[in-house]
Design an enzyme around this catalytic site. Structure first.
Site, PDB file in Angstrom:
ATOM      1  N   ASP A 185      11.641  -6.182   8.013  1.00 40.55           N
ATOM      2  CA  ASP A 185      11.727  -6.511   6.592  1.00 40.55           C
ATOM      3  C   ASP A 185      13.004  -7.298   6.320  1.00 40.55           C
ATOM      4  O   ASP A 185      14.114  -6.774   6.464  1.00 40.55           O
ATOM      5  CB  ASP A 185      11.717  -5.208   5.775  1.00 40.55           C
ATOM      6  N   HIS A 187      13.625  -8.425   3.328  1.00 37.25           N
ATOM      7  CA  HIS A 187      13.988  -7.881   2.015  1.00 37.25           C
ATOM      8  C   HIS A 187      14.465  -8.951   1.032  1.00 37.25           C
ATOM      9  O   HIS A 187      15.204  -8.657   0.083  1.00 37.25           O
ATOM     10  CB  HIS A 187      15.079  -6.812   2.185  1.00 37.25           C
ATOM     11  N   GLU A 211       8.443  -9.306   6.903  1.00 38.77           N
ATOM     12  CA  GLU A 211       8.165  -9.047   5.497  1.00 38.77           C
ATOM     13  C   GLU A 211       9.194  -9.719   4.579  1.00 38.77           C
ATOM     14  O   GLU A 211      10.389  -9.719   4.868  1.00 38.77           O
ATOM     15  CB  GLU A 211       8.179  -7.533   5.244  1.00 38.77           C
ATOM     16  N   GLU A 237       5.306  -7.278  -2.502  1.00 42.72           N
ATOM     17  CA  GLU A 237       5.714  -6.095  -3.252  1.00 42.72           C
ATOM     18  C   GLU A 237       6.268  -6.445  -4.622  1.00 42.72           C
ATOM     19  O   GLU A 237       6.289  -5.590  -5.517  1.00 42.72           O
ATOM     20  CB  GLU A 237       6.741  -5.289  -2.470  1.00 42.72           C
ATOM     21  N   ASP A 259       1.722  -3.607  -4.511  1.00 46.33           N
ATOM     22  CA  ASP A 259       2.172  -2.239  -4.734  1.00 46.33           C
ATOM     23  C   ASP A 259       1.289  -1.615  -5.808  1.00 46.33           C
ATOM     24  O   ASP A 259       1.188  -2.139  -6.916  1.00 46.33           O
ATOM     25  CB  ASP A 259       3.639  -2.239  -5.168  1.00 46.33           C
ATOM     26  N   HIS A 286       2.395  -1.951  -0.282  1.00 45.27           N
ATOM     27  CA  HIS A 286       3.788  -1.499  -0.348  1.00 45.27           C
ATOM     28  C   HIS A 286       3.811  -0.117  -0.992  1.00 45.27           C
ATOM     29  O   HIS A 286       3.191   0.111  -2.023  1.00 45.27           O
ATOM     30  CB  HIS A 286       4.563  -2.505  -1.198  1.00 45.27           C
TER      31      HIS A 286
END
Length: 383
Positions: A185, A187, A211, A237, A259, A286
Site C-alpha cells: 500500500d 497510501h 494499492e 478506498e 469501501d 477496503h
C-alpha cells in the site's frame, strides 16, 4: 407495507467507528456502519438529518430510500454524505434480511462461492519487524497480508527511501514464500514519478497488488502508473460512487477497492462491482473498520463473481481501545478457516451485535483524528 421505521440512532465507538441502528414499529432492528475515519461526529450529524426523512417510511423500499438520500437534495456526494448513506443502507438491508429470514447475499442473487479469502495488515518499518508481524498472521491461518510501503515519503523519493521499501517487501516475501501473497500500500504518499520509479524495483518480488499509488485527486493520471508496471494496480478506498470509479476503470486498474462504509453501502458497491466486471476488473473491498462493515463486505462478496479477496482489521495496528470482535455476541461467523471467512448463513448481515457493548462504548467516545505529518521543511505531508 412493512412496519414503518420508528427510530434511527448513531453510536460513535472506539477505535474510530460509527454504527447506525434502525428500528421498526414491529421491533425489528437493523445495524449498519457509516465509519469515516476522523469524521465520525460529522457523519453522525448527517445521519441524524437523514432520520427526519426515514422516520415513518417503509424500510423495505431500500433503493427508493437510497435514491432519495443521495439525490433528494441539490448538494450531494462526497465522503461525509456517502458514508452516512452507507450506514443507513446497510441497516436497511439487515432489516430486510431479518424480516425474510435470509442472509443479504440471498437477496443479491444468491451465493456464488462458499468462502472468501481474507488478508491482514502488518505494520513496522524495519524489515525484521515486518517479518515478525507476518509470522503472527500466518499463525492465525491467513495466506495473504498487506503492508505500508513506507512511512512519510519525501516528494521525490530518495535512493535510501526506495531501497527501504524494497527491503521491507523482500523481507515479507522471504517469510511468505511463493504460495502466499503480499500487497503493498503506497497510501497516496508517493508522487506519480516516484511510484513509477518504485514499481519496476518491486516486480521481481511479485506483489499481489500495489494499492493507491497516487492520491485519488490525481486519478486522471493513474493510467501512466498502470502502463509503468506489470504489477496489478489497485485503488478506490477514497472513491465514493460508480461515477468516480469509471475513470480509473477506463485507465486500466486491475483491482477496485470500494469501501462499503464510504461508497454508498451494499446497494452502490454491488453496482460498482458489476461495473468493474465489464472492464475485467476484480474487487477487493477496503475494510480496516468494524464488524458491521466487514459483514456487509462479505455479504456483497458472496454474491459477486469478480470478488478477489477481503481486507479485515482484526488485530490491525489502528485499533486502540477496542477490537472488531468486541461488538458481536458470537464471534464464530467471523472466524478464519484456512485463511478465509466461511459463507455467512444468519439472516440479514449474518452477525449479532452486542448492543450493550455498543452503548457502553458510545458513552465513552473520544473523537479520533489521524496525525498531521510534515516534511522536514515544515510543509504538510501525506499521511
Amino acid at each position: 407495507m412493512s412496519a414503518a421505521i420508528t427510530r434511527v440512532e448513531t453510536f460513535p465507538v472506539a477505535p474510530r467507528w460509527l454504527f447506525v441502528r434502525i428500528e421498526t414499529a414491529d421491533g425489528l432492528v437493523g445495524w449498519g456502519e457509516g465509519s469515516l475515519e476522523g469524521y465520525a461526529d460529522v457523519v453522525r450529524t448527517a445521519v441524524d438529518q437523514f432520520s427526519g426523512y426515514l422516520i415513518g417510511k417503509d424500510p423495505d423500499r431500500i433503493e427508493d430510500h437510497w435514491q432519495a438520500l443521495t439525490k433528494g437534495q441539490f448538494y450531494r456526494g462526497g465522503p461525509v454524505l456517502a458514508s452516512a448513506v452507507s450506514g443507513v443502507d446497510q441497516a436497511l438491508w439487515d432489516i430486510k434480511g431479518k424480516r425474510l429470514g435470509v442472509p443479504v447475499h440471498d437477496l443479491l442473487g444468491g451465493a456464488v462461492r462458499d468462502s472468501i479469502r481474507a488478508y491482514g495488515w502488518v505494520g513496522g518499518d524495519d524489515p525484521n519487524e515486518v517479518a515478525d508481524h507476518i509470522s503472527a498472521q500466518i499463525e492465525v491461518g491467513l495466506t495473504a497480508v498487506k503492508m505500508n510501503a513506507s512511512g512519510r515519503m519525501s516528494r521525490n523519493g530518495s535512493v535510501a527511501e526506495l531501497d527501504g521499501v524494497v527491503a521491507r517487501v523482500a523481507s515479507a516475501r522471504e517469510v511468505l514464500g511463493p504460495h502466499r501473497d503480499v500487497a503493498v500500500d503506497l497510501h497516496g504518499r508517493f508522487t506519480l514519478a516516484t511510484a513509477r520509479r518504485l514499481a519496476p524495483l518491486l516486480e521481481p518480488l511479485h506483489p499481489f497488488f500495489i494499492e493507491e499509488p497516487i492520491i485519488p485527486e490525481n486519478s486522471h493520471v493513474i493510467e501512466r502508473m498502470v502502463e509503468a508496471t506489470t504489477i496489478p494496480i489497485a485503488t478506490g478506498e477514497r472513491l465514493y460512487s460508480r461515477q468516480e470509479f469509471l475513470p480509473v476503470l477506463q485507465a486500466g486498474i486491475a483491482i477496485a477497492q470500494p469501501d462499503l462504509s464510504h461508497a454508498g453501502g451494499i446497494s452502490e458497491v454491488h453496482r460498482i462491482a458489476a461495473l468493474a466486471d465489464t472492464f475485467d476488473v476484480l474487487i477487493a473491498p477496503h475494510c480496516p473498520l468494524g464488524p458491521l462493515a466487514l459483514a456487509s463486505c462479505l455479504q456483497v462478496g458472496f454474491a459477486t463473481p469478480n470478488h478477489l479477496i477481503q481486507e479485515q482489521s482484526i488485530g490491525i495496528h489502528y485499533n486502540k481501545g477496542a477490537e472488531v470482535l468486541d461488538y458481536v455476541v458470537d464471534t464464530e461467523p467471523l472466524r478464519f478457516v484456512d485463511g478465509s471467512f466461511e459463507r455467512l448463513t444468519g439472516p440479514g448481515l449474518g452477525i449479532e451485535v452486542d448492543e450493550s457493548a455498543v452503548r457502553d462504548a458510545a458513552a465513552r467516545w473520544r473523537t479520533w483524528q489521524n496525525p498531521i505529518w510534515r516534511h522536514p521543511d515544515g510543509s504538510v505531508a501525506e499521511w
